[in-house]
Structures are given as structure tokens and as C-alpha cells.
Design an enzyme around this catalytic site. Structure first.
Site, PDB file in Angstrom:
ATOM      1  N   ALA A 139     -39.897  55.521 117.937  1.00 56.32           N
ATOM      2  CA  ALA A 139     -40.625  54.923 119.063  1.00 56.32           C
ATOM      3  C   ALA A 139     -39.811  55.061 120.337  1.00 56.32           C
ATOM      4  O   ALA A 139     -38.600  55.280 120.300  1.00 56.32           O
ATOM      5  CB  ALA A 139     -40.919  53.450 118.772  1.00 56.32           C
ATOM      6  N   ASP A 140     -40.485  54.902 121.449  1.00 51.10           N
ATOM      7  CA  ASP A 140     -39.793  54.870 122.738  1.00 51.10           C
ATOM      8  C   ASP A 140     -40.600  54.027 123.722  1.00 51.10           C
ATOM      9  O   ASP A 140     -41.816  53.898 123.580  1.00 51.10           O
ATOM     10  CB  ASP A 140     -39.588  56.273 123.298  1.00 51.10           C
ATOM     11  CG  ASP A 140     -38.554  56.265 124.418  1.00 51.10           C
ATOM     12  OD1 ASP A 140     -37.352  56.177 124.102  1.00 51.10           O
ATOM     13  OD2 ASP A 140     -38.944  56.311 125.595  1.00 51.10           O
TER      14      ASP A 140
END
Length: 213
Positions: free
Chosen positions: A88-89
Site C-alpha cells: 500500500a501507499d
């Protein structure tokens, strides 16, 4: 350092490709057990104009880096049942400008002062890679956070603590000094914290379907 959380009755494995404490806590809240591996990529080398394109590119790069790490250590060959890699980011968008983690005390102070009495948009991606089939599913969500006035002494404390340098946009919503100063969140708190539960669950199910076919 890699952390192993003992598995429970779960018919697939999960690797969380993040060292984020918030993401770890969110995934645990969802009832899953998992292994943690960090990607260790140069995030600054990946640039995109649109925030949603940037967070997707970064999450995919993290997944690729972890898969290479597993391949080098021959751990991929040891996978005997469905295994999902979750990466994720998150970035913050303020007045059309993408903000990642602040790189100095001055930048962190300016970030937080800008939010005081105003708002920031959080854009977060999730990418789920099925390490058995090679299938990859990804998506992004956004949320808007509106703040009350943030006193200078709170800003000073956050910078002195150093936590502000570890999160996109310089603010950790769940921090005890910040939480009382959040006026409204339009969207979900878990999206703001770095891992949308709804999106993650959806992508995991999509990635698992191909294994079960």
C-alpha cells in the site's frame, strides 16, 4: 526486522509488505494473521503527476521488490498454499500539491500549519498480489480530513517526537495530540491511516478467486 505473527485457522497466508504500525494494526483488526516484510525501495525515484497514479505505482513497486526478495531467498518455492502479498501507499494532497513524508523540521512545520483550520485530501492505494497464480489486483480510495486550529505547541511536540517524518503529509490522524483536533473526516479513518479495510477485503477476495477456480 521481519516480524512473524503466529497463524490461526486461516486457509491462506498473508504477507504485509509494509513496516507501518498503523497498517499492521488495521490488518490485525480485520482478523487476519500475517507475516511482515519491508520493501525498502527508493520512493523518490518514482514520480507521477496524479496522486492516484503515484500511490498505485509505489504500491506495485513495493510488491515487485518484495517478490524479488522472496525469489532471491528461494522462499517463493516454499509456498505450498494460497499466499497474498499486500502492499500500500498513501499521499496527502493539499491545494493540488502532492505531499509525501516531510524531509525536514521546517517542511513538517509548514505542512501542519497549512492544515490548521483547513483540510487535506488523503489518497491511498492497496495492491494485492497472489504469489501462487501471479494475479495482481489493485485500487485506490480517498478521504478528506478537516482540522480545527492546531496550536503551535502541538506542532512543536509532534516535530520533537519525530513521528511526523514517518507519515505522508506529516500528520498521523490517530495520534493523541491530533485526534482531538480533527473536525470531520469525509471518507473512512482507515483510509486516512493507510489501509482501507473495505478496499483491502475486496481485493483479497478477487485475488483468491483465481486460486480457487
Amino acid at each position: 526486522m521481519d516480524i512473524r505473527i503466529p497463524p490461526k485457522n486461516q486457509n491462506f497466508e498473508i504477507i504485509l509488505g509494509s513496516s507501518s504500525k498503523a497498517r499492521r494494526e488495521i490488518l490485525a483488526e480485520m482478523g487476519y494473521d500475517f507475516t511482515i516484510l519491508s520493501a525498502d525501495i527508493d520512493e523518490k525515484s518514482i514520480r507521477k503527476e496524479k496522486p492516484e497514479d503515484l500511490v498505485m505505482a509505489l504500491a506495485e513497486a513495493k510488491a515487485d521488490a518484495i517478490m524479488m526478495k522472496l525469489d532471491r531467498t528461494a522462499q517463493v518455492e516454499d509456498i505450498s498454499r494460497p499466499t497474498l502479498l499486500i502492499t500500500a501507499d498513501t499521499v496527502v494532497v493539499y491545494q493540488g500539491t502532492i505531499r509525501e513524508k516531510p524531509t525536514s523540521a521546517e517542511e513538517a512545520r509548514q505542512f501542519i500549519r497549512d492544515y490548521s483550520g483547513g483540510s487535506g485530501e488523503v489518497v491511498g492505494s492497496v495492491v494485492v498480489t497472489n504469489l501462487v497464480t501471479g494475479s495482481r489486483k489493485g485500487g485506490w480510495e480517498s478521504a478528506e480530513v478537516y482540522f480545527l486550529e492546531i496550536p503551535d505547541e502541538v506542532i512543536d511536540s509532534l516535530i520533537e517526537e519525530g513521528i511526523t517524518f514517518n507519515v505522508a503529509g506529516g500528520l498521523m490522524l490517530e495520534h493523541p495530540l491530533i485526534l482531538p483536533l480533527v473536525d470531520t473526516v469525509v471518507g473512512t479513518a482507515d483510509c486516512v491511516m493507510g489501509l482501507s479495510k473495505t478496499l483491502t477485503e475486496k481485493l483479497m477476495q478477487e485475488a483468491l478467486v483465481e486460486t480457487m477456480v
